[in-house]
Design a protein around this motif. Structure first.
Motif, PDB file in Angstrom:
ATOM      1  N   TYR A   1       0.681  -1.364  -0.051  1.00  0.00           N
ATOM      2  CA  TYR A   1      -0.090   0.022   0.229  1.00  0.00           C
ATOM      3  C   TYR A   1       0.962   1.237   0.067  1.00  0.00           C
ATOM      4  O   TYR A   1       0.585   2.195  -0.735  1.00  0.00           O
ATOM      5  CB  TYR A   1      -0.851   0.004   1.081  1.00  0.00           C
ATOM      6  CG  TYR A   1      -1.655   1.414   1.450  1.00  0.00           C
ATOM      7  CD1 TYR A   1      -2.738   1.606   0.304  1.00  0.00           C
ATOM      8  CD2 TYR A   1      -1.772   2.038   2.516  1.00  0.00           C
ATOM      9  CE1 TYR A   1      -3.431   2.774   0.524  1.00  0.00           C
ATOM     10  CE2 TYR A   1      -2.424   3.267   2.577  1.00  0.00           C
ATOM     11  CZ  TYR A   1      -3.322   3.433   1.625  1.00  0.00           C
ATOM     12  OH  TYR A   1      -4.046   4.603   1.751  1.00  0.00           O
ATOM     13  N   LEU A   2       1.942   1.221   0.854  1.00  0.00           N
ATOM     14  CA  LEU A   2       2.816   2.347   0.777  1.00  0.00           C
ATOM     15  C   LEU A   2       3.520   2.583  -0.453  1.00  0.00           C
ATOM     16  O   LEU A   2       3.611   3.814  -1.023  1.00  0.00           O
ATOM     17  CB  LEU A   2       3.843   2.160   1.822  1.00  0.00           C
ATOM     18  CG  LEU A   2       4.845   3.230   2.184  1.00  0.00           C
ATOM     19  CD1 LEU A   2       4.190   4.513   2.575  1.00  0.00           C
ATOM     20  CD2 LEU A   2       5.961   2.890   3.306  1.00  0.00           C
ATOM     21  N   SER A   3       3.895   1.771  -1.098  1.00  0.00           N
ATOM     22  CA  SER A   3       4.450   1.519  -2.484  1.00  0.00           C
ATOM     23  C   SER A   3       3.520   2.054  -3.491  1.00  0.00           C
ATOM     24  O   SER A   3       3.979   3.022  -4.358  1.00  0.00           O
ATOM     25  CB  SER A   3       4.983   0.389  -3.016  1.00  0.00           C
ATOM     26  OG  SER A   3       4.171  -0.411  -3.031  1.00  0.00           O
ATOM     27  N   ASP A   4       2.287   1.690  -3.407  1.00  0.00           N
ATOM     28  CA  ASP A   4       1.238   2.503  -4.278  1.00  0.00           C
ATOM     29  C   ASP A   4       1.114   3.932  -4.146  1.00  0.00           C
ATOM     30  O   ASP A   4       1.045   4.447  -4.959  1.00  0.00           O
ATOM     31  CB  ASP A   4      -0.252   1.622  -3.726  1.00  0.00           C
ATOM     32  CG  ASP A   4      -0.259   0.350  -4.493  1.00  0.00           C
ATOM     33  OD1 ASP A   4       0.650  -0.115  -5.274  1.00  0.00           O
ATOM     34  OD2 ASP A   4      -1.147  -0.299  -4.006  1.00  0.00           O
ATOM     35  N   VAL A   5       0.961   4.407  -2.948  1.00  0.00           N
ATOM     36  CA  VAL A   5       0.898   5.676  -2.826  1.00  0.00           C
ATOM     37  C   VAL A   5       2.109   6.575  -3.004  1.00  0.00           C
ATOM     38  O   VAL A   5       1.867   7.547  -3.815  1.00  0.00           O
ATOM     39  CB  VAL A   5       0.466   6.270  -1.044  1.00  0.00           C
ATOM     40  CG1 VAL A   5       0.601   7.600  -1.164  1.00  0.00           C
ATOM     41  CG2 VAL A   5      -0.689   5.413  -0.743  1.00  0.00           C
ATOM     42  N   THR A   6       3.209   5.958  -2.498  1.00  0.00           N
ATOM     43  CA  THR A   6       4.554   6.724  -2.912  1.00  0.00           C
ATOM     44  C   THR A   6       4.925   6.825  -4.523  1.00  0.00           C
ATOM     45  O   THR A   6       5.245   7.839  -5.215  1.00  0.00           O
ATOM     46  CB  THR A   6       5.776   5.768  -2.422  1.00  0.00           C
ATOM     47  OG1 THR A   6       5.541   5.963  -1.218  1.00  0.00           O
ATOM     48  CG2 THR A   6       7.055   6.563  -2.830  1.00  0.00           C
ATOM     49  N   SER A   7       4.441   5.852  -5.282  1.00  0.00           N
ATOM     50  CA  SER A   7       4.709   5.788  -6.747  1.00  0.00           C
ATOM     51  C   SER A   7       3.900   6.851  -7.342  1.00  0.00           C
ATOM     52  O   SER A   7       4.354   7.524  -8.212  1.00  0.00           O
ATOM     53  CB  SER A   7       4.478   4.246  -7.299  1.00  0.00           C
ATOM     54  OG  SER A   7       3.167   4.035  -7.131  1.00  0.00           O
ATOM     55  N   ARG A   8       2.831   6.957  -6.958  1.00  0.00           N
ATOM     56  CA  ARG A   8       1.669   7.946  -7.419  1.00  0.00           C
ATOM     57  C   ARG A   8       2.174   9.321  -7.463  1.00  0.00           C
ATOM     58  O   ARG A   8       2.382  10.334  -8.018  1.00  0.00           O
ATOM     59  CB  ARG A   8       0.416   7.689  -7.138  1.00  0.00           C
ATOM     60  CG  ARG A   8      -0.253   6.520  -7.826  1.00  0.00           C
ATOM     61  CD  ARG A   8      -1.579   5.971  -7.007  1.00  0.00           C
ATOM     62  NE  ARG A   8      -2.345   5.135  -7.680  1.00  0.00           N
ATOM     63  CZ  ARG A   8      -1.815   3.579  -7.947  1.00  0.00           C
ATOM     64  NH1 ARG A   8      -0.685   3.627  -7.540  1.00  0.00           N
ATOM     65  NH2 ARG A   8      -2.622   2.953  -8.670  1.00  0.00           N
ATOM     66  N   VAL A   9       2.668   9.660  -5.868  1.00  0.00           N
ATOM     67  CA  VAL A   9       3.115  10.878  -5.577  1.00  0.00           C
ATOM     68  C   VAL A   9       4.450  11.341  -6.168  1.00  0.00           C
ATOM     69  O   VAL A   9       4.612  12.430  -6.780  1.00  0.00           O
ATOM     70  CB  VAL A   9       3.335  10.967  -3.864  1.00  0.00           C
ATOM     71  CG1 VAL A   9       3.862  12.301  -3.680  1.00  0.00           C
ATOM     72  CG2 VAL A   9       1.947  10.667  -3.492  1.00  0.00           C
ATOM     73  N   LEU A  10       5.363  10.479  -6.207  1.00  0.00           N
ATOM     74  CA  LEU A  10       6.617  10.736  -6.902  1.00  0.00           C
ATOM     75  C   LEU A  10       6.279  10.986  -8.536  1.00  0.00           C
ATOM     76  O   LEU A  10       7.071  11.863  -9.077  1.00  0.00           O
ATOM     77  CB  LEU A  10       7.641   9.489  -6.694  1.00  0.00           C
ATOM     78  CG  LEU A  10       8.009   9.322  -5.257  1.00  0.00           C
ATOM     79  CD1 LEU A  10       9.164   8.227  -5.231  1.00  0.00           C
ATOM     80  CD2 LEU A  10       8.585  10.666  -4.677  1.00  0.00           C
ATOM     81  N   SER A  11       5.405  10.204  -8.926  1.00  0.00           N
ATOM     82  CA  SER A  11       5.393  10.118 -10.595  1.00  0.00           C
ATOM     83  C   SER A  11       4.933  11.571 -10.812  1.00  0.00           C
ATOM     84  O   SER A  11       5.325  12.220 -11.731  1.00  0.00           O
ATOM     85  CB  SER A  11       4.285   9.353 -10.980  1.00  0.00           C
ATOM     86  OG  SER A  11       4.027   9.516 -12.251  1.00  0.00           O
ATOM     87  N   ARG A  12       4.032  12.217 -10.006  1.00  0.00           N
ATOM     88  CA  ARG A  12       3.443  13.588 -10.218  1.00  0.00           C
ATOM     89  C   ARG A  12       4.669  14.550  -9.920  1.00  0.00           C
ATOM     90  O   ARG A  12       4.910  15.600 -10.706  1.00  0.00           O
ATOM     91  CB  ARG A  12       2.242  13.805  -9.286  1.00  0.00           C
ATOM     92  CG  ARG A  12       1.965  15.008  -9.208  1.00  0.00           C
ATOM     93  CD  ARG A  12       0.581  15.301  -8.403  1.00  0.00           C
ATOM     94  NE  ARG A  12       0.719  14.885  -6.919  1.00  0.00           N
ATOM     95  CZ  ARG A  12       1.085  15.460  -6.012  1.00  0.00           C
ATOM     96  NH1 ARG A  12       1.577  16.769  -6.261  1.00  0.00           N
ATOM     97  NH2 ARG A  12       1.485  15.082  -4.605  1.00  0.00           N
ATOM     98  N   LEU A  13       5.149  14.470  -8.972  1.00  0.00           N
ATOM     99  CA  LEU A  13       6.212  15.404  -8.392  1.00  0.00           C
ATOM    100  C   LEU A  13       7.317  15.186  -9.309  1.00  0.00           C
ATOM    101  O   LEU A  13       7.955  16.519  -9.649  1.00  0.00           O
ATOM    102  CB  LEU A  13       6.640  15.156  -7.045  1.00  0.00           C
ATOM    103  CG  LEU A  13       5.455  15.183  -5.900  1.00  0.00           C
ATOM    104  CD1 LEU A  13       6.190  15.078  -4.705  1.00  0.00           C
ATOM    105  CD2 LEU A  13       5.057  16.912  -6.092  1.00  0.00           C
ATOM    106  N   VAL A  14       7.928  14.269  -9.818  1.00  0.00           N
ATOM    107  CA  VAL A  14       8.863  13.940 -10.819  1.00  0.00           C
ATOM    108  C   VAL A  14       8.811  14.633 -11.861  1.00  0.00           C
ATOM    109  O   VAL A  14       9.604  15.580 -12.667  1.00  0.00           O
ATOM    110  CB  VAL A  14       9.426  12.630 -10.970  1.00  0.00           C
ATOM    111  CG1 VAL A  14      10.288  12.400 -12.006  1.00  0.00           C
ATOM    112  CG2 VAL A  14      10.352  12.091  -9.774  1.00  0.00           C
ATOM    113  N   ASP A  15       7.399  14.660 -12.488  1.00  0.00           N
ATOM    114  CA  ASP A  15       7.183  15.085 -13.822  1.00  0.00           C
ATOM    115  C   ASP A  15       7.086  16.402 -13.724  1.00  0.00           C
ATOM    116  O   ASP A  15       7.644  17.277 -14.384  1.00  0.00           O
ATOM    117  CB  ASP A  15       5.797  14.679 -14.433  1.00  0.00           C
ATOM    118  CG  ASP A  15       5.530  13.306 -14.706  1.00  0.00           C
ATOM    119  OD1 ASP A  15       6.720  12.722 -14.981  1.00  0.00           O
ATOM    120  OD2 ASP A  15       4.716  12.635 -14.759  1.00  0.00           O
TER     121      ASP A  15
END
Length: 235
Positions: free
Chosen positions: A215-229
């Protein structure tokens, strides 16, 4: 005339089918004796009371364990909620990584953690970036099955891993780590991994539940994808 011999099994079966047999049989109950482990015979009533006490203690013990698990789950939920909300409210990569670091270390007592993004075009981010080909060469089978799966199909790996894999994931602490939990960051594609480490070789094991880590990786991946872009766009 044939004598009828009543066997112990028949008596047992009869008493099972007639559990109220001893009602109003006080005198008989007092005469019945059952061998005790100490060698002293006790009455059936005493034995029943002893069994009831033992059963009561067992039930209390089970209830205590269930309540302890419930308290642990409540604590885990609150800690996870706090961390997830912090990640979702992050305004940039630096803030997100700091919140993740503090949450893992302070709230979850994670001894070692590593966040790695895979990219062919590094942008000097505040997060460690690695070439995906290099990661695939070193991590090999650990990444098999991660691919571009949706979040519901993510795979979390827990247990002991090879020294070369440890050194790649935790370059500064690899000799101290006994077990690892490795989760993919793959939204919208395979963008990296989140690795948690412990000195205890049995802390992260294949048989343990991985719901929280997944669950933590699900949330982290979505947040990072947005912020990295956003970061790369600004750059």
């Amino acid at each position: 005339m044939t004598d009828s011999v009543t066997t112990a099994d028949q008596v047992t079966e009869y008493l099972k089918n007639h559990p109220d047999f001893f009602i109003n049989q006080d005198e008989l109950l007092l005469k019945l004796k059952i061998p005790h482990e100490r060698g002293v015979a006790i009455s059936l009533v005493e034995r029943q009371l002893q069994l009831l006490r033992e059963h009561n203690l067992e039930l209390r013990s089970r209830l205590g364990k269930l309540m302890e698990v419930a308290r642990d789950n409540d604590r885990l939920f609150e800690q996870t909620r706090k961390l997830v909300l912090g990640l979702l409210e992050s305004q940039d990569l630096e803030q997100a990584t700091e919140i993740l670091k503090d949450g893992l270390e302070q709230d979850f007592n994670i001894e070692f953690h590593s966040l790695i993004l895979f990219t062919h075009q590094p942008a000097t981010l505040t997060i460690r970036e690695e070439n995906p080909d290099t990661a695939d060469e070193i991590l090999g089978d650990l990444l098999t099955g991660f691919g571009d799966k949706q979040a519901s199909g993510q795979k979390v790996i827990c247990g002991r891993i090879k020294p070369r894999e440890l050194e790649f994931l935790f370059p500064d602490n690899h000799k101290e780590i006994g077990s690892v939990a490795l989760a993919p960051l793959n939204f919208p594609k395979n963008v990296g991994v989140l690795a948690l480490g412990s000195r205890d070789e049995s802390h992260f094991r294949a048989s343990m539940g991985s719901l929280f880590i997944g669950y933590l990786s699900d949330v982290t991946s979505r947040v990072l994808s947005r912020l990295v872009d956003a970061t790369r766009s600004d750059g």
